[in-house]
Scaffold this active site. Structure first.
Site, PDB file in Angstrom:
ATOM      1  N   LYS A  15      56.054  91.217  46.524  1.00  0.00           N
ATOM      2  CA  LYS A  15      55.149  91.892  47.637  1.00  0.00           C
ATOM      3  C   LYS A  15      54.196  93.164  47.144  1.00  0.00           C
ATOM      4  O   LYS A  15      53.245  93.059  47.446  1.00  0.00           O
ATOM      5  CB  LYS A  15      55.874  92.321  49.028  1.00  0.00           C
ATOM      6  CG  LYS A  15      56.584  91.156  49.749  1.00  0.00           C
ATOM      7  CD  LYS A  15      57.035  91.725  51.073  1.00  0.00           C
ATOM      8  CE  LYS A  15      57.925  92.966  51.287  1.00  0.00           C
ATOM      9  NZ  LYS A  15      59.310  92.734  50.809  1.00  0.00           N
ATOM     10  N   ARG A  91      59.513  94.362  60.018  1.00  0.00           N
ATOM     11  CA  ARG A  91      60.711  93.869  59.490  1.00  0.00           C
ATOM     12  C   ARG A  91      61.688  93.182  60.439  1.00  0.00           C
ATOM     13  O   ARG A  91      62.726  92.914  60.134  1.00  0.00           O
ATOM     14  CB  ARG A  91      61.382  94.929  58.753  1.00  0.00           C
ATOM     15  CG  ARG A  91      61.421  94.919  57.283  1.00  0.00           C
ATOM     16  CD  ARG A  91      62.124  96.070  56.705  1.00  0.00           C
ATOM     17  NE  ARG A  91      62.478  96.135  55.589  1.00  0.00           N
ATOM     18  CZ  ARG A  91      61.840  96.676  54.512  1.00  0.00           C
ATOM     19  NH1 ARG A  91      60.659  96.814  54.548  1.00  0.00           N
ATOM     20  NH2 ARG A  91      62.492  96.727  53.276  1.00  0.00           N
ATOM     21  N   ARG A 128      64.207  96.099  37.968  1.00  0.00           N
ATOM     22  CA  ARG A 128      63.047  96.612  38.688  1.00  0.00           C
ATOM     23  C   ARG A 128      62.957  98.013  38.195  1.00  0.00           C
ATOM     24  O   ARG A 128      64.202  98.720  38.358  1.00  0.00           O
ATOM     25  CB  ARG A 128      63.068  96.259  39.854  1.00  0.00           C
ATOM     26  CG  ARG A 128      61.649  96.926  40.566  1.00  0.00           C
ATOM     27  CD  ARG A 128      61.414  96.225  41.872  1.00  0.00           C
ATOM     28  NE  ARG A 128      62.142  96.842  42.965  1.00  0.00           N
ATOM     29  CZ  ARG A 128      61.704  96.572  44.279  1.00  0.00           C
ATOM     30  NH1 ARG A 128      60.802  95.683  44.685  1.00  0.00           N
ATOM     31  NH2 ARG A 128      62.670  97.202  45.237  1.00  0.00           N
ATOM     32  N   ARG A 160      64.950 102.446  41.365  1.00  0.00           N
ATOM     33  CA  ARG A 160      65.080 103.016  42.678  1.00  0.00           C
ATOM     34  C   ARG A 160      66.599 103.301  43.062  1.00  0.00           C
ATOM     35  O   ARG A 160      67.446 102.664  42.641  1.00  0.00           O
ATOM     36  CB  ARG A 160      64.417 102.086  43.687  1.00  0.00           C
ATOM     37  CG  ARG A 160      63.064 102.082  43.969  1.00  0.00           C
ATOM     38  CD  ARG A 160      62.226 101.105  44.479  1.00  0.00           C
ATOM     39  NE  ARG A 160      62.927 100.670  45.811  1.00  0.00           N
ATOM     40  CZ  ARG A 160      62.397  99.836  46.725  1.00  0.00           C
ATOM     41  NH1 ARG A 160      61.076  99.426  46.638  1.00  0.00           N
ATOM     42  NH2 ARG A 160      63.012  99.355  47.836  1.00  0.00           N
ATOM     43  N   ARG A 171      70.419  94.306  51.366  1.00  0.00           N
ATOM     44  CA  ARG A 171      69.006  94.136  51.893  1.00  0.00           C
ATOM     45  C   ARG A 171      68.836  92.723  52.063  1.00  0.00           C
ATOM     46  O   ARG A 171      68.113  92.268  53.077  1.00  0.00           O
ATOM     47  CB  ARG A 171      68.006  94.884  50.935  1.00  0.00           C
ATOM     48  CG  ARG A 171      67.898  96.283  51.339  1.00  0.00           C
ATOM     49  CD  ARG A 171      67.664  97.445  50.150  1.00  0.00           C
ATOM     50  NE  ARG A 171      66.565  96.901  49.630  1.00  0.00           N
ATOM     51  CZ  ARG A 171      66.323  97.103  47.951  1.00  0.00           C
ATOM     52  NH1 ARG A 171      67.315  97.452  47.171  1.00  0.00           N
ATOM     53  NH2 ARG A 171      65.229  96.577  47.479  1.00  0.00           N
TER      54      ARG A 171
HETATM   55  P1  AMP Z   1      60.924  98.563  50.781  1.00  0.00           P
HETATM   56  O1  AMP Z   1      60.151  99.511  49.576  1.00  0.00           O
HETATM   57  O2  AMP Z   1      59.889  97.734  51.529  1.00  0.00           O
HETATM   58  O3  AMP Z   1      62.030  97.730  50.391  1.00  0.00           O
HETATM   59  O4  AMP Z   1      61.648  99.695  51.593  1.00  0.00           O
HETATM   60  C1  AMP Z   1      62.612 100.550  51.327  1.00  0.00           C
HETATM   61  C2  AMP Z   1      63.337 100.935  52.370  1.00  0.00           C
HETATM   62  O5  AMP Z   1      62.440 101.712  53.416  1.00  0.00           O
HETATM   63  C3  AMP Z   1      64.150 100.049  53.149  1.00  0.00           C
HETATM   64  O6  AMP Z   1      65.244  99.406  52.438  1.00  0.00           O
HETATM   65  C4  AMP Z   1      64.301 100.712  54.665  1.00  0.00           C
HETATM   66  O7  AMP Z   1      65.508 101.632  54.415  1.00  0.00           O
HETATM   67  C5  AMP Z   1      62.820 101.416  54.799  1.00  0.00           C
HETATM   68  N1  AMP Z   1      62.180 100.727  55.505  1.00  0.00           N
HETATM   69  C6  AMP Z   1      60.758 100.337  55.043  1.00  0.00           C
HETATM   70  N2  AMP Z   1      60.156  99.806  55.856  1.00  0.00           N
HETATM   71  C7  AMP Z   1      60.768  99.657  56.990  1.00  0.00           C
HETATM   72  C8  AMP Z   1      60.783  98.964  58.304  1.00  0.00           C
HETATM   73  N3  AMP Z   1      59.553  98.207  58.521  1.00  0.00           N
HETATM   74  N4  AMP Z   1      61.843  99.090  59.101  1.00  0.00           N
HETATM   75  C9  AMP Z   1      62.762  99.799  58.821  1.00  0.00           C
HETATM   76  N5  AMP Z   1      63.092 100.347  57.739  1.00  0.00           N
HETATM   77  C10 AMP Z   1      62.330 100.263  56.507  1.00  0.00           C
END
Ligand code: AMP
Length: 231
Positions: A15, A91, A128, A160, A171
């Site tokens: 993404k 999400r 990654r 990360r 996740r």
């Molecule tokens: P990502 O980079 O999209 O994988 O987001 C990293 C982390 O940010 C996720 O594992 C969540 O802890 C938090 N996060 C990002 N977007 C959301 C969302 N829409 N709802 C809840 N937590 C989020």
């Protein structure tokens, strides 16, 4: 008015990489909630302090906090009106409903799902690496030219905190439970475009642009018509 779409897909479906490319092509901002939260943690803001432990464990930030951050960003620079690509939000069904209510009486043009099998995801995510400054994505098998210094901005490229195997499994399970139902939700609203995320980044981008343009032309709205494609 620019295109307004959300991009769905498991963590590691590509993404982030694809949204950067799509944001150049359709000339609209790429808004990633994950990137915004990581930036908030890094700069030690109030929101950053609230969400740091949640993010590191791979759990989800509470809906109200996420919606506040997204709403603030969509109001800035007229993004709500001028178009955007949302990455990592919504999400859950609750978040999708919050977003629809926030955009009303307007609506999204499309929800784009990038699908990749979980076995491939695990391989991609454990290798990654990301730039802490601009969010550019690398892999242990596709490194920056100079020793973990970002090719694009000179920032530091690291793993990360939530790309450990345990957090990745958590996740993925959360995705199945919370996010996968969104695909059916958007399909029911005739807003869904689904594309395979397997293959080279260029091949996936070409596939996405074809599918998005054809989805948009259904509603007489193409990025090419309104903004002129780039890249
Ligand atoms: P990502 O980079 O999209 O994988 O987001 C990293 C982390 O940010 C996720 O594992 C969540 O802890 C938090 N996060 C990002 N977007 C959301 C969302 N829409 N709802 C809840 N937590 C989020």
């Amino acid at each position: 008015m620019g295109v307004r779409f959300v991009v769905l897909g498991k963590q590691g479906a590509g993404k982030g990489t694809q949204c950067v490319r799509l944001s150049h092509h359709y000339v609209v901002p790429h808004i990633s909630t994950g990137d915004m939260f990581r930036a908030a943690v890094k700069s030690g803001t109030e929101i950053g302090k609230q969400v740091q432990a949640i993010i590191e464990s791979g759990d989800l930030v509470p809906d109200a906090v996420v919606m506040e951050v997204v709403a603030e960003r969509l109001e800035r620079d007229g993004a709500k009106r001028r178009g955007f690509i949302l990455d990592g939000f919504p999400r859950s069904l609750v978040q999708a409903e919050m977003l629809a209510a926030f955009l009303a009486p307007e609506d999204l043009d499309l929800a784009v799902d990038i699908s990749v099998p979980s076995s491939l995801i695990l391989r991609r995510l454990t290798g990654r690496r990301v730039c802490t400054d601009c969010g550019a994505i690398y892999h242990v098998n596709a490194r920056p030219k100079v020793d973990w210094i970002c090719d694009l901005c000179g920032g530091e490229v690291v793993q990360r905190d939530d790309d450990t195997e345990e957090a990745i499994r958590r996740r993925l399970a959360l995705y199945e439970h919370e996010t996968a139902p969104l695909v059916a939700w958007y399909e029911q609203r005739s807003q869904l475009v689904s594309v395979s995320g397997v293959g080279s980044p260029d091949a996936v981008t070409a596939r996405l642009v074809r599918a998005i343009d054809s989805g948009l032309s259904g509603s007489q709205r193409t990025g090419s018509q309104r903004n002129g494609p780039r890249g």
